[in-house]
Write a protein that holds these residues in place. Structure first.
Motif, short mmCIF file in Angstrom:
data_model
loop_
_atom_site.label_atom_id
_atom_site.label_comp_id
_atom_site.label_asym_id
_atom_site.label_seq_id
_atom_site.Cartn_x
_atom_site.Cartn_y
_atom_site.Cartn_z
N VAL A 1 10.78 7.47 -0.94
CA VAL A 1 9.74 7.54 -1.97
C VAL A 1 10.30 7.07 -3.32
CG1 VAL A 1 8.22 9.08 -3.26
CG2 VAL A 1 8.44 9.33 -0.79
N SER A 2 11.52 7.47 -3.64
CA SER A 2 12.14 7.02 -4.90
C SER A 2 12.27 5.51 -4.94
CB SER A 2 13.53 7.66 -5.06
OG SER A 2 13.43 9.05 -5.25
N LEU B 1 3.87 13.07 2.01
CA LEU B 1 3.71 11.82 2.75
C LEU B 1 4.51 11.79 4.04
CD1 LEU B 1 3.97 9.33 -0.27
CD2 LEU B 1 1.89 9.99 0.95
N GLU B 2 5.32 12.85 4.26
CA GLU B 2 6.19 12.92 5.43
C GLU B 2 7.16 11.73 5.46
OE1 GLU B 2 3.61 13.34 8.82
OE2 GLU B 2 3.27 15.47 8.44
N ARG B 3 7.74 11.46 4.29
CA ARG B 3 8.77 10.45 4.14
C ARG B 3 9.99 11.12 3.52
NH1 ARG B 3 4.93 5.96 1.05
NH2 ARG B 3 3.21 6.04 2.57
N VAL C 1 8.98 13.79 -7.08
CA VAL C 1 9.27 12.89 -5.96
C VAL C 1 9.52 13.69 -4.69
CG1 VAL C 1 10.89 11.15 -5.09
CG2 VAL C 1 10.16 11.09 -7.50
N THR C 2 10.21 14.81 -4.82
CA THR C 2 10.52 15.63 -3.65
C THR C 2 9.24 16.15 -2.98
OG1 THR C 2 12.59 16.33 -4.68
CG2 THR C 2 11.76 17.67 -2.87
N ILE D 1 0.83 -1.20 0.00
CA ILE D 1 0.00 0.00 0.00
C ILE D 1 0.87 1.25 0.00
CG2 ILE D 1 -1.67 1.35 1.33
CD1 ILE D 1 -2.81 -1.10 -0.11
N ARG D 2 1.99 1.22 0.73
CA ARG D 2 2.86 2.40 0.79
C ARG D 2 3.45 2.72 -0.59
NH1 ARG D 2 4.35 4.24 5.77
NH2 ARG D 2 6.44 4.87 5.10
N GLN D 3 3.66 1.70 -1.41
CA GLN D 3 4.14 1.93 -2.78
C GLN D 3 3.05 2.63 -3.60
OE1 GLN D 3 5.01 -2.08 -3.92
NE2 GLN D 3 7.17 -1.97 -3.27
#
Length: 338
Positions: free
Chosen positions: A32-33, A25-27, A18-19, A3-5
């Motif tokens: 994320v990449s 998402l606070e990641r 991506v940034t 799900i996180r993907q």
């Protein structure tokens, strides 16, 4: 596939980078990449074309996005509903409606049912959707029932009832034909015609109904996806439009008059739910109430059949003709007896 993907993929699409997705998402950006790369590796196709500073969906990525958004929406609903179940809260009634019915027939029909506390126990959600999206919303479980224009590819959906009546012409009240009892498309051959943009079978009929063969083929038209917008354009004096009978009955802005068309152009609508999914009593009461209200308030409304396909000959005239034929046969029989 995690799900996180999927969340990372949806966020990158929503933010364009991506940034920005990482901030949303606070990641961290590397996380994320990596989630996006792992997802693409598992899928076997590329989701984005990397063009700095933003990313762009590939064709396959666009198709995959439709599926992901439905899944994430379902998970959000599941999370919300699980909290309600834990708290012993009744499931809200979720209704979908096409644009025209949502701002004409449906509000008045709900009001006709009386005290909202009796109509539904806690909460009623109304989602206003394009007719083309309604069936998928039912399939996905986003809504429990829908009131929509027809025909549609119903698939496994159940049509509870349908009804149809003739569309009318909307004119500015300053138009030369504003006092005419009936309008012919030939009389509007020089007018700007405002037509719906949806190219479905029924919309095509609505689009072409006012375009008389004598009309100059190069003459301009205005195309809009909203009948309400068409009515407001008529009010502003931009042209004339064909309007469904539900809006005619409930939306009557100053400066606009509605007139019957000399040819029968049907507008069919109805109530649908999904397959064998149970219909709670409160929801069934609403479905029945909208049906009852429609037949009380919309002139010359006739029942449709279980196919959800409009009848293109005027049903009232056909019934009247059948009645005349029956009376004629009876008269001949009486003469023979005499």
């Amino acid at each position: 596939m995690e799900i996180r993907q999927l969340e990372a993929f949806s966020a990158v699409h929503a933010t364009g980078s991506v940034t920005a997705a990482a901030r949303l998402l606070e990641r961290s950006q590397p996380v994320v990449s990596r989630q996006l790369q792992d997802l693409e590796h598992e899928l076997g196709f590329t989701l984005f074309t990397r063009t700095r500073p933003q990313v762009t969906l590939t064709d396959k990525g666009r198709l995959f996005l439709d599926e992901v958004q439905a899944i994430l929406a379902g998970l959000q609903q599941l999370e919300s509903r699980s909290r309600e179940i834990a708290g012993g809260v009744t499931h809200p009634i979720r209704i979908g409606a096409s644009f025209s019915l949502a701002c004409s027939l449906l509000p008045s029909a709900l009001a006709s049912m009386g005290d909202p506390a009796v109509v539904f126990e806690r909460k009623l959600h109304l989602s206003v959707l394009p007719s083309s999206n309604i069936v998928q919303a039912l399939v996905n479980g986003e809504i429990d029932a829908a009131f929509t224009s027809l025909p549609l590819e119903l698939g496994r959906c159940r049509l509870h009832w349908s009804a149809q009546a003739a569309c009318q012409v909307a004119l500015p009240d300053t138009h030369a034909l504003a006092d005419a009892p009936v309008i012919s498309p030939m009389q509007l051959a020089c007018d700007m015609v405002i037509t719906p943009s949806n190219a479905s079978r029924m919309r095509h009929r609505l689009s072409t109904a006012l375009l008389h063969p004598s009309r100059d083929k190069g003459q301009r038209q205005i195309v809009t996806s909203s009948t309400m917008s068409a009515i407001m354009m008529v009010r502003a004096g931009l042209g004339v439009a064909l309007v469904d009978p539900c809006l005619v009955q409930h939306i009557r802005p100053e400066g606009v008059v509605y007139k019957p068309l000399d040819s029968y152009v049907p507008y069919l609508f109805g109530a649908i739910t999904y397959g064998d999914r149970p219909v709670p009593e409160a929801l069934q009461n609403i479905i029945d109430a909208v049906h009852e209200y429609a037949f009380k308030q919309i002139p010359q409304l006739t029942p449709g059949d279980e196919t959800g396909v409009p009848v293109f000959a005027n049903p009232l005239e056909a019934a009247q003709g059948a009645g005349n034929d029956a009376r004629s046969v009876q008269a001949e029989a009486d003469d023979a007896v005499t």
